[in-house]
Design an enzyme around this catalytic site. Structure first.
Site, PDB file in Angstrom:
ATOM      1  N   ASP A   1     -38.994  14.831 -78.542  1.00 51.12           N
ATOM      2  CA  ASP A   1     -39.872  13.758 -78.056  1.00 51.12           C
ATOM      3  C   ASP A   1     -39.077  12.671 -77.331  1.00 51.12           C
ATOM      4  O   ASP A   1     -37.925  12.414 -77.666  1.00 51.12           O
ATOM      5  CB  ASP A   1     -40.625  13.156 -79.253  1.00 51.12           C
ATOM      6  CG  ASP A   1     -41.817  12.327 -78.812  1.00 51.12           C
ATOM      7  OD1 ASP A   1     -42.254  12.468 -77.645  1.00 51.12           O
ATOM      8  OD2 ASP A   1     -42.307  11.524 -79.618  1.00 51.12           O
TER       9      ASP A   1
ATOM     10  N   SER B   1     -50.763  22.367 -78.100  1.00 47.88           N
ATOM     11  CA  SER B   1     -52.122  22.673 -77.638  1.00 47.88           C
ATOM     12  C   SER B   1     -52.829  21.392 -77.172  1.00 47.88           C
ATOM     13  O   SER B   1     -53.796  21.452 -76.427  1.00 47.88           O
ATOM     14  CB  SER B   1     -52.952  23.405 -78.695  1.00 47.88           C
ATOM     15  OG  SER B   1     -52.379  23.372 -79.957  1.00 47.88           O
ATOM     16  N   GLU B   2     -52.321  20.234 -77.601  1.00 51.07           N
ATOM     17  CA  GLU B   2     -52.934  18.957 -77.195  1.00 51.07           C
ATOM     18  C   GLU B   2     -52.366  18.457 -75.858  1.00 51.07           C
ATOM     19  O   GLU B   2     -52.939  17.566 -75.231  1.00 51.07           O
ATOM     20  CB  GLU B   2     -52.698  17.881 -78.268  1.00 51.07           C
ATOM     21  CG  GLU B   2     -53.520  18.086 -79.552  1.00 51.07           C
ATOM     22  CD  GLU B   2     -53.038  19.250 -80.421  1.00 51.07           C
ATOM     23  OE1 GLU B   2     -51.817  19.512 -80.455  1.00 51.07           O
ATOM     24  OE2 GLU B   2     -53.892  19.919 -81.035  1.00 51.07           O
ATOM     25  N   ASN B   3     -51.221  19.030 -75.423  1.00 54.30           N
ATOM     26  CA  ASN B   3     -50.603  18.545 -74.179  1.00 54.30           C
ATOM     27  C   ASN B   3     -51.437  18.835 -72.929  1.00 54.30           C
ATOM     28  O   ASN B   3     -51.202  18.242 -71.876  1.00 54.30           O
ATOM     29  CB  ASN B   3     -49.191  19.133 -73.986  1.00 54.30           C
ATOM     30  CG  ASN B   3     -48.146  18.520 -74.900  1.00 54.30           C
ATOM     31  OD1 ASN B   3     -47.132  19.128 -75.207  1.00 54.30           O
ATOM     32  ND2 ASN B   3     -48.369  17.296 -75.350  1.00 54.30           N
TER      33      ASN B   3
ATOM     34  N   SER C   1     -46.949  15.689 -85.933  1.00 51.53           N
ATOM     35  CA  SER C   1     -47.736  15.964 -84.725  1.00 51.53           C
ATOM     36  C   SER C   1     -48.184  17.418 -84.612  1.00 51.53           C
ATOM     37  O   SER C   1     -47.982  18.061 -83.573  1.00 51.53           O
ATOM     38  CB  SER C   1     -46.951  15.561 -83.470  1.00 51.53           C
ATOM     39  OG  SER C   1     -46.649  14.197 -83.491  1.00 51.53           O
TER      40      SER C   1
HETATM   41  C1  FPP Z   1     -42.176  14.975 -75.366  1.00 52.90           C
HETATM   42  O1  FPP Z   1     -41.831  13.951 -74.478  1.00 52.90           O
HETATM   43  C2  FPP Z   1     -41.845  16.254 -74.849  1.00 52.90           C
HETATM   44  C3  FPP Z   1     -42.767  17.175 -74.429  1.00 52.90           C
HETATM   45  C4  FPP Z   1     -44.200  16.984 -74.362  1.00 52.90           C
HETATM   46  C5  FPP Z   1     -42.343  18.469 -73.997  1.00 52.90           C
HETATM   47  C6  FPP Z   1     -40.968  18.908 -74.393  1.00 52.90           C
HETATM   48  C7  FPP Z   1     -40.467  19.593 -73.229  1.00 52.90           C
HETATM   49  C8  FPP Z   1     -39.199  19.709 -72.854  1.00 52.90           C
HETATM   50  C9  FPP Z   1     -38.032  19.283 -73.643  1.00 52.90           C
HETATM   51  C10 FPP Z   1     -38.896  20.275 -71.547  1.00 52.90           C
HETATM   52  C11 FPP Z   1     -39.635  21.504 -71.307  1.00 52.90           C
HETATM   53  C12 FPP Z   1     -38.984  22.668 -71.927  1.00 52.90           C
HETATM   54  C13 FPP Z   1     -39.519  23.867 -71.766  1.00 52.90           C
HETATM   55  C14 FPP Z   1     -38.789  25.086 -72.204  1.00 52.90           C
HETATM   56  C15 FPP Z   1     -40.848  23.974 -71.144  1.00 52.90           C
HETATM   57  P1  FPP Z   1     -42.981  12.970 -74.061  1.00 52.90           P
HETATM   58  O2  FPP Z   1     -43.402  13.313 -72.685  1.00 52.90           O
HETATM   59  O3  FPP Z   1     -44.076  12.954 -75.067  1.00 52.90           O
HETATM   60  O4  FPP Z   1     -42.197  11.624 -74.071  1.00 52.90           O
HETATM   61  P2  FPP Z   1     -42.795  10.183 -74.395  1.00 52.90           P
HETATM   62  O5  FPP Z   1     -43.250  10.216 -75.833  1.00 52.90           O
HETATM   63  O6  FPP Z   1     -41.615   9.311 -74.192  1.00 52.90           O
HETATM   64  O7  FPP Z   1     -43.893   9.936 -73.410  1.00 52.90           O
END
Ligand code: FPP
Length: 238
Positions: A12, A58-60, A188
């Protein structure tokens, strides 16, 4: 010191990492992939056999369409660019999550990655993609209900062990250590069933900044924890 044999990571903080640098969120996810590459190597070097990473929940899907496409694109790039190296290093790739909700090109890519690396056993990398624990548990329950309707299973056969065999993680040992970066202290919807006795370590850094020394620190913290699995410590029995 006891080492975990299965580490799971909630990666995260990509968005906040990017924002802090005045960059678009996509740049944070790209840096997140770099951190993932480094971490897979570091986990292997630590002699930890299983690594599960939460790449897309699944929520993304409810994020802006452009961010969803960025994440799907990064998964494709990760598999295409890194698969050969992972395979060379004996890494087996496995994917958990709802495949049916993915487009066929991504599904095929994931299936190819799993098939190519199926016989590797140096380390197992599990990518949680389109994954949510409640969805996983509901899909398992639905499978059991269908089997029960066909009289292929009876209520008395359903135990925690048999139920676990219907989850996406069938055959995977429960995670010993779950690390979450980014500062929030919650699961989460990640591995809720499997995390029953996992030790949780929260690293304050954003995921792109996660280093091998953060990993080692988390493993050391794990080594100092007293895991009782619901029992009492041996020296507490009088
Ligand atoms: C959370 O950061 C991360 C994710 C939703 C995705 C994790 C993805 C990666 C590390 C890269 C992709 C890797 C692959 C193999 C597809 P956030 O966007 O929620 O950060 P924030 O909480 O600071 O907004």
């Amino acid at each position: 010191m006891t080492k975990p044999s299965h580490i799971a990571i909630i990666m995260d903080g990509n968005g906040r990492w990017a924002k802090a640098r005045g960059l678009p969120r996509a740049a944070g996810h790209r840096a997140g992939v770099e951190a993932l590459r480094r971490t897979v190597r570091a986990v292997g070097e630590q002699g930890v056999a299983w690594l599960t990473c939460y790449a897309f929940s699944s929520e993304n899907w409810s994020r802006p369409q452009s961010e969803v496409s960025d994440l799907l694109g990064l998964l494709k790039i990760f598999i295409r660019r890194d698969l050969a190296e992972l395979h060379q290093n004996g890494v087996r790739v496995r994917v958990i999550g709802d495949r049916k909700g993915l487009k066929s090109d991504i599904r095929t890519l994931l299936e190819e990655a799993e098939a190519l690396t199926a016989d590797n056993d140096a380390m197992i990398l599990i990518i949680a993609f389109n994954y949510g624990s409640r969805d996983e548990i509901a899909r398992a329950a639905a499978k059991i209900a269908r089997m029960a309707a066909n009289q292929e299973i009876s209520a008395s056969q359903i135990t925690p062990e048999t139920f676990a065999a219907f989850l996406d993680t069938a055959g995977v040992p429960d995670p010993d250590l779950i690390i979450r970066t980014g500062g929030d202290q919650r699961l989460s919807n990640f591995l809720l069933w499997q995390a029953a006795y996992a030790e949780l370590v929260f690293a304050p850094c954003f995921w792109p900044d996660f280093t091998e020394s953060d990993l080692v620190a988390a493993i050391e913290e794990f080594g100092g924890r007293d895991r009782r699995f619901g029992k009492v410590a041996a020296d507490a029995v009088s």
